[in-house]
Design a protein around this motif. Structure first.
Motif, mmCIF file in Angstrom:
data_model
loop_
_atom_site.group_PDB
_atom_site.id
_atom_site.type_symbol
_atom_site.label_atom_id
_atom_site.label_comp_id
_atom_site.label_asym_id
_atom_site.label_seq_id
_atom_site.Cartn_x
_atom_site.Cartn_y
_atom_site.Cartn_z
ATOM 1 N N SER A 232 0.845 -1.184 0.000
ATOM 2 C CA SER A 232 0.000 0.000 0.000
ATOM 3 C C SER A 232 0.883 1.237 0.000
ATOM 4 C CB SER A 232 -0.913 0.014 1.230
ATOM 5 O OG SER A 232 -0.139 0.031 2.408
ATOM 6 N N VAL A 233 0.420 2.278 -0.672
ATOM 7 C CA VAL A 233 1.179 3.512 -0.792
ATOM 8 C C VAL A 233 0.275 4.670 -0.420
ATOM 9 C CG1 VAL A 233 2.459 5.018 -2.354
ATOM 10 C CG2 VAL A 233 2.614 2.534 -2.612
ATOM 11 N N GLU A 234 0.789 5.573 0.386
ATOM 12 C CA GLU A 234 -0.007 6.718 0.784
ATOM 13 C C GLU A 234 -0.247 7.661 -0.395
ATOM 14 O OE1 GLU A 234 1.824 8.677 4.016
ATOM 15 O OE2 GLU A 234 1.709 6.961 5.371
ATOM 16 N N ALA A 235 -1.368 8.383 -0.359
ATOM 17 C CA ALA A 235 -1.677 9.343 -1.408
ATOM 18 C C ALA A 235 -0.633 10.450 -1.434
ATOM 19 C CB ALA A 235 -3.058 9.947 -1.177
ATOM 20 N N PHE A 236 -0.419 11.026 -2.627
ATOM 21 C CA PHE A 236 0.605 12.051 -2.752
ATOM 22 C C PHE A 236 -0.032 13.423 -2.892
ATOM 23 C CE2 PHE A 236 -0.463 10.453 -6.933
ATOM 24 C CZ PHE A 236 -0.637 11.597 -7.688
ATOM 25 N N THR A 237 0.715 14.430 -2.517
ATOM 26 C CA THR A 237 0.308 15.817 -2.708
ATOM 27 C C THR A 237 1.429 16.547 -3.422
ATOM 28 O OG1 THR A 237 1.197 16.437 -0.549
ATOM 29 C CG2 THR A 237 -1.142 15.857 -0.651
ATOM 30 N N ILE A 238 1.083 17.511 -4.259
ATOM 31 C CA ILE A 238 2.072 18.253 -5.026
ATOM 32 C C ILE A 238 2.530 19.468 -4.223
ATOM 33 C CG2 ILE A 238 2.484 19.561 -7.143
ATOM 34 C CD1 ILE A 238 0.440 17.825 -8.506
ATOM 35 N N SER A 239 3.829 19.551 -4.005
ATOM 36 C CA SER A 239 4.391 20.711 -3.319
ATOM 37 C C SER A 239 5.590 21.259 -4.078
ATOM 38 C CB SER A 239 4.824 20.324 -1.896
ATOM 39 O OG SER A 239 5.777 19.271 -1.942
ATOM 40 N N ALA A 240 5.680 20.933 -5.368
ATOM 41 C CA ALA A 240 6.825 21.339 -6.176
ATOM 42 C C ALA A 240 6.691 22.788 -6.626
ATOM 43 C CB ALA A 240 6.937 20.431 -7.406
ATOM 44 N N PRO A 241 7.816 23.443 -6.896
ATOM 45 C CA PRO A 241 7.747 24.807 -7.430
ATOM 46 C C PRO A 241 7.139 24.796 -8.830
ATOM 47 C CG PRO A 241 9.978 23.953 -7.573
ATOM 48 C CD PRO A 241 9.190 22.951 -6.773
ATOM 49 N N PRO A 242 6.391 25.846 -9.200
ATOM 50 C CA PRO A 242 5.798 25.870 -10.540
ATOM 51 C C PRO A 242 6.849 25.904 -11.639
ATOM 52 C CG PRO A 242 5.543 27.990 -9.428
ATOM 53 C CD PRO A 242 6.057 27.031 -8.402
ATOM 54 N N LEU A 243 8.024 26.477 -11.353
ATOM 55 C CA LEU A 243 9.107 26.495 -12.335
ATOM 56 C C LEU A 243 10.391 26.071 -11.642
ATOM 57 C CD1 LEU A 243 10.368 27.076 -15.068
ATOM 58 C CD2 LEU A 243 10.620 29.467 -14.387
ATOM 59 N N ASP A 244 11.061 25.057 -12.196
ATOM 60 C CA ASP A 244 12.282 24.504 -11.615
ATOM 61 C C ASP A 244 13.361 24.513 -12.697
ATOM 62 O OD1 ASP A 244 14.107 23.298 -10.018
ATOM 63 O OD2 ASP A 244 13.063 21.377 -9.835
ATOM 64 N N TYR A 245 14.474 25.174 -12.420
ATOM 65 C CA TYR A 245 15.566 25.245 -13.393
ATOM 66 C C TYR A 245 16.759 24.454 -12.858
ATOM 67 C CZ TYR A 245 18.512 27.060 -17.125
ATOM 68 O OH TYR A 245 19.312 27.163 -18.236
ATOM 69 N N VAL A 246 17.214 23.491 -13.648
ATOM 70 C CA VAL A 246 18.371 22.673 -13.287
ATOM 71 C C VAL A 246 19.525 23.068 -14.195
ATOM 72 C CG1 VAL A 246 19.295 20.338 -13.074
ATOM 73 C CG2 VAL A 246 16.876 20.775 -12.565
ATOM 74 N N THR A 247 20.647 23.413 -13.607
ATOM 75 C CA THR A 247 21.781 23.916 -14.379
ATOM 76 C C THR A 247 22.723 22.795 -14.782
ATOM 77 O OG1 THR A 247 21.691 26.051 -13.269
ATOM 78 C CG2 THR A 247 23.763 25.477 -14.355
ATOM 79 N N VAL A 248 23.069 22.759 -16.061
ATOM 80 C CA VAL A 248 24.092 21.856 -16.598
ATOM 81 C C VAL A 248 25.156 22.739 -17.251
ATOM 82 C CG1 VAL A 248 24.613 19.989 -18.196
ATOM 83 C CG2 VAL A 248 22.423 20.015 -16.990
ATOM 84 N N PRO A 249 26.263 22.999 -16.565
ATOM 85 C CA PRO A 249 27.273 23.912 -17.096
ATOM 86 C C PRO A 249 27.758 23.506 -18.494
ATOM 87 C CG PRO A 249 27.746 23.361 -14.807
ATOM 88 C CD PRO A 249 26.641 22.454 -15.252
ATOM 89 N N GLY A 250 27.831 24.477 -19.378
ATOM 90 C CA GLY A 250 28.365 24.243 -20.711
ATOM 91 C C GLY A 250 27.400 23.659 -21.714
#
Length: 425
Positions: A232-250
Motif C-alpha cells: 500500500s502507498v499513501e496518497a501524494f500531494t504536489i508541493s513542487a515549485p511551478p518552475l524549476d531550473y536545473v543547471t548543466v554547465p556548458g
C-alpha cells in the motif's frame, strides 16, 4: 483515368470491435486470457505480475529482480537459457514497469510445448547469482551516468519527481548509492513474494490450438508456496515549485518539460481529452510543431502526450531547444495553451485530427499482438469493454466548443509544473 493531383477521399471509420478473449481461471487462481488468430504460425505468451516499481519495498529492487530472471535457474545457466531460446528461433525477455513486470515469450506455435518448461523455470526457479547481480549493477550505474549527461534525461527525471513527489513510487528517481546497496537477499525476497503465478494475468495470443491451452493450464496452473501481499502507498500531494531550473554547465541546449496530473482513462471525457492533446502536440502537424518547430525554428520536435498508469496519469509537453530560445519557447507553449482556451478549433483542423486519430488507431490493430495489447489495457486499467468502440464514436462526435471547455479546465498555464534543464543563466 486516375488524377494524381487529387487526394483520394477519406472514408470515416464506422466502428471497431476488438476480438473477444476467452478467459479461463487456472487451478492456482491465475487468469488465462486467450486471443486466437491463425494468420501466422506464431504465438506470444506473457505472464504479467504485480511486481513493478509500485510494489517494491526499497528503490530499484523490482528493476533488478526483472533483469536477473534470465541470469540462471536451478537447472539452467544464463548461457543455457539463451542457447535454448535461440535454438528454437524464439525470444524471451522480462520487462519491469511502474506497475507490473512482464515475462514475454515469442515463438513458433509448434515450439511452444518445448519452451514452456523453460518459461516456467524462469518464473519459479531463478537463482539470482551474486556475480551476475554485481555485474548488472555496474552496467546499470554506468549507463545512468552516461544518460545523466543529457539534459533530456535530467528534465524527465526532475519532472517526474516534482509532479508526483520524491517518495511516491512514480516520482522516485535513480539513486546510485541505494541501487548499489541492494542485496541479493532483497531481490530473492521480492521475487518470492510478487512473482506468484496464483496472482498472475497470463495472455496467450496468436495461432493457439486446443492442445496449447491444455499445456498452459497444466504447466502454469501450478500452485506456488506463498501468497502475494499487495503493498500500500499513501496518497501524494504536489508541493513542487511551478518552475524549476536545473543547471548543466556548458550545455548548448535546454530541455523543457511542462505538464500536470491528468484524468485517468476511466474519466467520462477521456476520449475528448485525447483529441485535445492531439490538436495541441500529439502529431507532426500539431499546433506546437507548427509554431515552435516550423515558424520559430526553436527545435527539431516538440510533443504533448498523456502517460496513463494504474495509480496516476500525467500530461507532459516536452522538447529540446537551443538554450538561448528556452524562455521564448515556454512563452509560445503558453500562447498555444491559452489560444485553445480562448478560440474554437477550426473545423478543417479538427477534422484532420479526427481522421489521423481514427486511422492511426485502425493501423494499431493490424496484428493479434497489437489487439492483445489493447485488450490488456482494458484488464489492467479496469475500463469498460466498449472503451475502444466508444473511442471511435466520441472522437468523431466531439465538437470544437466541447474541446474549448476542456482546455479551459485542464490546460491553464498556471496549473502546469515546469522544468527546464540547461546552461547557467
Amino acid at each position: 483515368m486516375l488524377d494524381r493531383k487529387v487526394a483520394p477521399p477519406v472514408q470515416p471509420l464506422a466502428s471497431i470491435t476488438l476480438p473477444a478473449a476467452d478467459v479461463l481461471l487456472l487451478p492456482n487462481g491465475a487468469r488465462l486470457h486467450i486471443l486466437r488468430n491463425a494468420a501466422q504460425p506464431v504465438i506470444r505468451l506473457q505472464a504479467v505480475f504485480k511486481a513493478g516499481k509500485w510494489y517494491e519495498p526499497a528503490p530499484s529492487v523490482s528493476l533488478l529482480t526483472a533483469r536477473m530472471l534470465l541470469e540462471g535457474t536451478r537447472t539452467r545457466t544464463a548461457r543455457q537459457i539463451a542457447d535454448e531460446v535461440a535454438f528454437y528461433g524464439a525470444s524471451l525477455e522480462c520487462e519491469q514497469g511502474f506497475d507490473r513486470a512482464t515475462l514475454t515469450l515469442y515463438c513458433l506455435s509448434r515450439h511452444l510445448e518445448k519452451l514452456l518448461l523453460l518459461f516456467l523455470d524462469v518464473i519459479t526457479a531463478p537463482t539470482f547469482p551474486e556475480v551476475e547481480l554485481a555485474q548488472l549493477k555496474a552496467r546499470t550505474i554506468q549507463n545512468v551516468r552516461i544518460e545523466r549527461q543529457k539534459t533530456s534525461y535530467l528534465a524527465a527525471e526532475q519532472f517526474s519527481r516534482n509532479l508526483y513527489g520524491p517518495t511516491f513510487p512514480y516520482g522516485v528517481v535513480f539513486d546510485e548509492a541505494k541501487f548499489d546497496g541492494v542485496l541479493v537477499e532483497q531481490v530473492r525476497a521480492f521475487h518470492q513474494e510478487f512473482y506468484q503465478l496464483m496472482g498472475a494475468e497470463i495472455f496467450l495470443c496468436g495461432d493457439v490450438l486446443p492442445e496449447h491451452e491444455q499445456l498452459i493450464q497444466q504447466t502454469l496452473g501450478i500452485t506456488q508456496s506463498q501468497q502475494t501481499n499487495i503493498a500500500s502507498v499513501e496518497a501524494f500531494t504536489i508541493s513542487a515549485p511551478p518552475l524549476d531550473y536545473v543547471t548543466v554547465p556548458g550545455s548548448l541546449q535546454a530541455s523543457l518539460r511542462i505538464g500536470r496530473l491528468w484524468p485517468s482513462n476511466s474519466h467520462p471525457q477521456t476520449h475528448q481529452l485525447q483529441v485535445l492533446v492531439k490538436v495541441l502536440g500529439g502529431y507532426f502537424g500539431s499546433r506546437l510543431m507548427k509554431n515552435i518547430r516550423e515558424d520559430k525554428g526553436f527545435t527539431y520536435g516538440i510533443y504533448a502526450s498523456v502517460g496513463p498508469r494504474e495509480h496516476a496519469t500525467s500530461f507532459v509537453i516536452g522538447s529540446d531547444v537551443n538554450a538561448a530560445s528556452a524562455d521564448a519557447a515556454i512563452q509560445e507553449v503558453h500562447y498555444e495553451l491559452r489560444k485553445l482556451q480562448e478560440e474554437l478549433i477550426p473545423a478543417d483542423e479538427l477534422q484532420t485530427v479526427k481522421n489521423y486519430m481514427t486511422g492511426k488507431f485502425a493501423n494499431e490493430l493490424s496484428t493479434v499482438f497489437e489487439q492483445c495489447d489493447k485488450y490488456k489495457s482494458i484488464v489492467f486499467f479496469n475500463i469498460p469493454t466498449d472503451y475502444y468502440s466508444e473511442f471511435i464514436k466520441q472522437t468523431q462526435a466531439v465538437d470544437a466548443r466541447a474541446l474549448q471547455l476542456l482546455a479551459q479546465e485542464y490546460l491553464s498555464p498556471e496549473q502546469m509544473i515546469e522544468v527546464v534543464v540547461g546552461p547557467q543563466r
